[in-house]
Design a protein around this motif. Structure first.
Motif, PDB file in Angstrom:
ATOM      1  N   ASP A 136     -98.550 -51.616  -7.725  1.00 45.16           N
ATOM      2  CA  ASP A 136     -97.666 -50.903  -8.650  1.00 45.16           C
ATOM      3  C   ASP A 136     -96.382 -50.457  -7.967  1.00 45.16           C
ATOM      4  OD1 ASP A 136     -99.536 -51.233 -10.623  1.00 45.16           O
ATOM      5  OD2 ASP A 136    -100.329 -49.191 -10.507  1.00 45.16           O
ATOM      6  N   ARG A 137     -96.483 -49.895  -6.765  1.00 42.82           N
ATOM      7  CA  ARG A 137     -95.300 -49.348  -6.096  1.00 42.82           C
ATOM      8  C   ARG A 137     -94.306 -50.436  -5.709  1.00 42.82           C
ATOM      9  NH1 ARG A 137     -93.942 -44.641  -3.414  1.00 42.82           N
ATOM     10  NH2 ARG A 137     -96.051 -43.795  -3.674  1.00 42.82           N
ATOM     11  N   PHE A 138     -94.825 -51.543  -5.174  1.00 44.92           N
ATOM     12  CA  PHE A 138     -93.940 -52.578  -4.643  1.00 44.92           C
ATOM     13  C   PHE A 138     -93.819 -53.809  -5.553  1.00 44.92           C
ATOM     14  CE2 PHE A 138     -95.726 -50.326  -0.875  1.00 44.92           C
ATOM     15  CZ  PHE A 138     -94.552 -49.689  -0.498  1.00 44.92           C
ATOM     16  N   LYS A 139     -94.413 -53.721  -6.748  1.00 41.03           N
ATOM     17  CA  LYS A 139     -94.262 -54.758  -7.771  1.00 41.03           C
ATOM     18  C   LYS A 139     -94.744 -56.129  -7.282  1.00 41.03           C
ATOM     19  CE  LYS A 139     -92.371 -51.475 -10.089  1.00 41.03           C
ATOM     20  NZ  LYS A 139     -93.222 -50.703 -11.041  1.00 41.03           N
ATOM     21  N   PHE A 140     -95.928 -56.151  -6.700  1.00 37.95           N
ATOM     22  CA  PHE A 140     -96.523 -57.407  -6.272  1.00 37.95           C
ATOM     23  C   PHE A 140     -97.200 -58.108  -7.447  1.00 37.95           C
ATOM     24  CE2 PHE A 140     -96.691 -55.303  -2.013  1.00 37.95           C
ATOM     25  CZ  PHE A 140     -95.943 -56.245  -1.317  1.00 37.95           C
ATOM     26  N   THR A 141     -97.177 -59.414  -7.414  1.00 36.00           N
ATOM     27  CA  THR A 141     -97.921 -60.229  -8.374  1.00 36.00           C
ATOM     28  C   THR A 141     -98.747 -61.260  -7.599  1.00 36.00           C
ATOM     29  OG1 THR A 141     -96.102 -61.826  -8.595  1.00 36.00           O
ATOM     30  CG2 THR A 141     -96.166 -59.978 -10.160  1.00 36.00           C
ATOM     31  N   PHE A 142     -99.782 -61.733  -8.223  1.00 35.25           N
ATOM     32  CA  PHE A 142    -100.669 -62.694  -7.576  1.00 35.25           C
ATOM     33  C   PHE A 142     -99.917 -63.973  -7.220  1.00 35.25           C
ATOM     34  CE2 PHE A 142    -103.861 -66.167  -7.799  1.00 35.25           C
ATOM     35  CZ  PHE A 142    -104.679 -65.756  -6.777  1.00 35.25           C
TER      36      PHE A 142
END
Length: 247
Positions: free
Chosen positions: A241-247
């Motif tokens: 959530d904080r760093f906007k990671f996606t798979f």
């Protein structure tokens, strides 16, 4: 007349550390470069640590201290470095506690604080396939590893109880204390940003050390099932959530 105002860097800058046995606080804090690099394990941190690591003996060893630990080490380091034999009468040479604390606060505030973070799904694969620390790849399947992967430093040589990467970079209330955080895949752009943000004081080279060639960075998805993908998203939700990671 004695000047009790210590410049940024504190007493360690004027050689008062002679005789204490240490030459710097910790490798995360580089006073000559006025910077703090928080090395989150398995985020390519060796590439930067190798360029910023100071020679000599640190007061507190350990390559993966968090930002609060580094902040809280500056005052005792300044205190220890300022202690010495009495060489005057009246005793005007020792520094007051207030002066030392103010110097420590200024040093932390003025330092350029930065770190690198990594996609949690890719990072889990790296922790599983690592070649140092606890080696698991040949002993348990990846799914079993993910099911028990609860801490961000699992399998690391220097384990801690940080549950997420964010815990290295935030205070206990979740407030980010860093000036700049970049993603591992943006390393080359980050070193340009860092040079610009520090007005050329901190110039890093694009070097890549300690790479694990077992799994290429863009092939981590091949190891995942829907179940293991969901587990990582739950365990490391704060980083996603904080760093906007996606798979």
């Amino acid at each position: 007349k004695r000047d009790n105002h210590i410049p940024i860097g504190g007493p360690l800058h004027w050689g008062h550390s002679k005789g204490t046995g240490f030459t710097h606080v910790n490798e995360a804090l580089n006073l000559p470069h006025n910077c703090i690099f928080i090395a989150v394990p398995k985020t390519g941190s060796n590439s930067i640590r190798s360029q910023l690591r100071q020679k000599g003996k640190p007061m507190v060893p350990g390559p993966h201290l968090n930002i609060c630990q580094i902040r809280d080490l500056i005052y005792p380091a300044f205190l220890r470095a300022s202690l010495g034999k009495n060489r005057s009468f009246p005793s005007t040479l020792p520094l007051t506690d207030q002066v030392l604390r103010e110097a420590a606060d200024r040093t932390f505030t003025a330092a350029f604080k930065f770190a690198c973070v990594r996609n949690p799904w890719a990072r889990a694969v790296s922790l599983y396939a690592r070649r140092e620390g606890i080696l698991l790849q040949e002993h348990i399947p990846f799914e079993t590893f993910v099911e028990h992967h609860l801490f961000a430093s699992d399998t690391c040589v220097y384990p801690t109880l940080h549950k997420t990467q964010s815990e290295w970079l935030c205070d206990p209330n979740g407030n980010l204390l860093m000036d700049y955080v970049f993603k591992l895949e943006d390393f080359d752009r980050a070193i340009r940003d860092i040079a610009e943000m520090t007005e050329g004081r901190l110039v890093l080279e694009s070097v890549h050390e300690n790479r694990n060639v077992t799994y290429q960075s863009d092939a981590y998805r091949d190891l995942y099932t829907g179940h293991t993908r969901t587990l990582i998203s739950k365990h490391f939700e704060a980083d996603i959530d904080r760093f906007k990671f996606t798979f």
